[in-house]
Design a protein around this motif. Structure first.
Motif, mmCIF file in Angstrom:
data_model
loop_
_atom_site.group_PDB
_atom_site.id
_atom_site.type_symbol
_atom_site.label_atom_id
_atom_site.label_comp_id
_atom_site.label_asym_id
_atom_site.label_seq_id
_atom_site.Cartn_x
_atom_site.Cartn_y
_atom_site.Cartn_z
ATOM 1 N N ARG A 143 -1.905 -1.807 7.797
ATOM 2 C CA ARG A 143 -1.909 -1.517 6.364
ATOM 3 C C ARG A 143 -3.068 -0.594 6.051
ATOM 4 O O ARG A 143 -4.186 -0.822 6.513
ATOM 5 C CB ARG A 143 -2.012 -2.805 5.555
ATOM 6 N N LEU A 144 -2.781 0.455 5.276
ATOM 7 C CA LEU A 144 -3.779 1.427 4.848
ATOM 8 C C LEU A 144 -3.715 1.532 3.333
ATOM 9 O O LEU A 144 -2.642 1.794 2.789
ATOM 10 C CB LEU A 144 -3.514 2.789 5.490
ATOM 11 N N VAL A 145 -4.853 1.356 2.669
ATOM 12 C CA VAL A 145 -4.883 1.393 1.215
ATOM 13 C C VAL A 145 -5.936 2.389 0.754
ATOM 14 O O VAL A 145 -7.140 2.163 0.949
ATOM 15 C CB VAL A 145 -5.166 0.000 0.622
ATOM 16 N N LEU B 264 -12.960 9.656 -1.579
ATOM 17 C CA LEU B 264 -11.796 8.825 -1.310
ATOM 18 C C LEU B 264 -12.137 7.791 -0.244
ATOM 19 O O LEU B 264 -12.911 8.075 0.675
ATOM 20 C CB LEU B 264 -10.629 9.683 -0.837
ATOM 21 N N SER B 265 -11.525 6.629 -0.361
ATOM 22 C CA SER B 265 -11.689 5.572 0.633
ATOM 23 C C SER B 265 -10.324 5.125 1.125
ATOM 24 O O SER B 265 -9.335 5.182 0.381
ATOM 25 C CB SER B 265 -12.413 4.370 0.025
ATOM 26 N N CYS B 266 -10.288 4.674 2.357
ATOM 27 C CA CYS B 266 -9.066 4.117 2.932
ATOM 28 C C CYS B 266 -9.443 2.858 3.688
ATOM 29 O O CYS B 266 -10.122 2.928 4.717
ATOM 30 C CB CYS B 266 -8.398 5.116 3.851
ATOM 31 N N ALA B 267 -9.010 1.716 3.177
ATOM 32 C CA ALA B 267 -9.271 0.441 3.818
ATOM 33 C C ALA B 267 -8.130 0.114 4.760
ATOM 34 O O ALA B 267 -6.960 0.099 4.354
ATOM 35 C CB ALA B 267 -9.421 -0.647 2.766
ATOM 36 N N ASN C 216 -14.114 -1.355 8.312
ATOM 37 C CA ASN C 216 -12.728 -0.930 8.565
ATOM 38 C C ASN C 216 -12.261 0.089 7.516
ATOM 39 O O ASN C 216 -11.138 0.011 6.999
ATOM 40 C CB ASN C 216 -11.771 -2.121 8.573
ATOM 41 N N THR C 217 -13.126 1.040 7.232
ATOM 42 C CA THR C 217 -12.851 2.000 6.165
ATOM 43 C C THR C 217 -13.171 3.419 6.626
ATOM 44 O O THR C 217 -14.200 3.650 7.270
ATOM 45 C CB THR C 217 -13.658 1.664 4.902
ATOM 46 N N TRP D 210 1.131 5.372 7.455
ATOM 47 C CA TRP D 210 0.584 6.067 6.291
ATOM 48 C C TRP D 210 0.189 5.080 5.196
ATOM 49 O O TRP D 210 0.819 4.033 5.050
ATOM 50 C CB TRP D 210 1.631 7.005 5.687
ATOM 51 N N GLY D 211 -0.805 5.481 4.425
ATOM 52 C CA GLY D 211 -1.097 4.760 3.205
ATOM 53 C C GLY D 211 -0.164 5.213 2.093
ATOM 54 O O GLY D 211 0.705 6.077 2.300
#
Length: 114
Positions: free
Chosen positions: A3-5, A20-23, A77-78, A104-105
């Motif tokens: 999972r990518l958010v 921008l961030s992606c967790a 994890n980001t 993909w997020g």
């Protein structure tokens, strides 16, 4: 499962900045490289930046080189994308991508306009 958010998008004036961030979750984040892509209206999705698992190697599209910075925090994890000196042509939906997992997020909208 993987999972990518993404988060951090928004409306910004030309010359402005966003981060921008992606967790990520569902896999051992520190083991794998990560990427950021973007897709503008009517255009194909394009690679913006890529970072190796340790952060030791980073690559950028020519259109963003010198303005955007990709980084990661493996303890959180980001993966991040710092967007500086933004231009109207940077307007797009920005996506986080995990190449190993083809995942993909949901994307985050960045709009650059006065």
């Amino acid at each position: 499962q993987v999972r990518l958010v993404e988060s951090g998008g928004g409306l910004v004036q030309p010359g402005g900045s966003l981060k921008l961030s992606c967790a990520a979750s569902g896999f051992t984040f520190s083991t794998y490289s990560m990427s950021w892509y973007r897709q503008a209206p009517g255009k194909e999705r394009e690679l913006v930046a890529h970072i190796t698992n340790s952060g030791g190697s980073r690559n950028y599209a020519d259109s963003v080189k010198g303005r955007f910075i990709i980084s990661r925090d493996n303890t959180k994890n980001t993966v991040y994308l710092q967007l500086n000196s933004l231009k109207p042509e940077d307007t797009a939906v920005y996506y986080c991508y995990a190449p190993r997992w083809l995942s993909w997020g949901q994307g985050t909208q960045v709009t650059v306009s006065s």
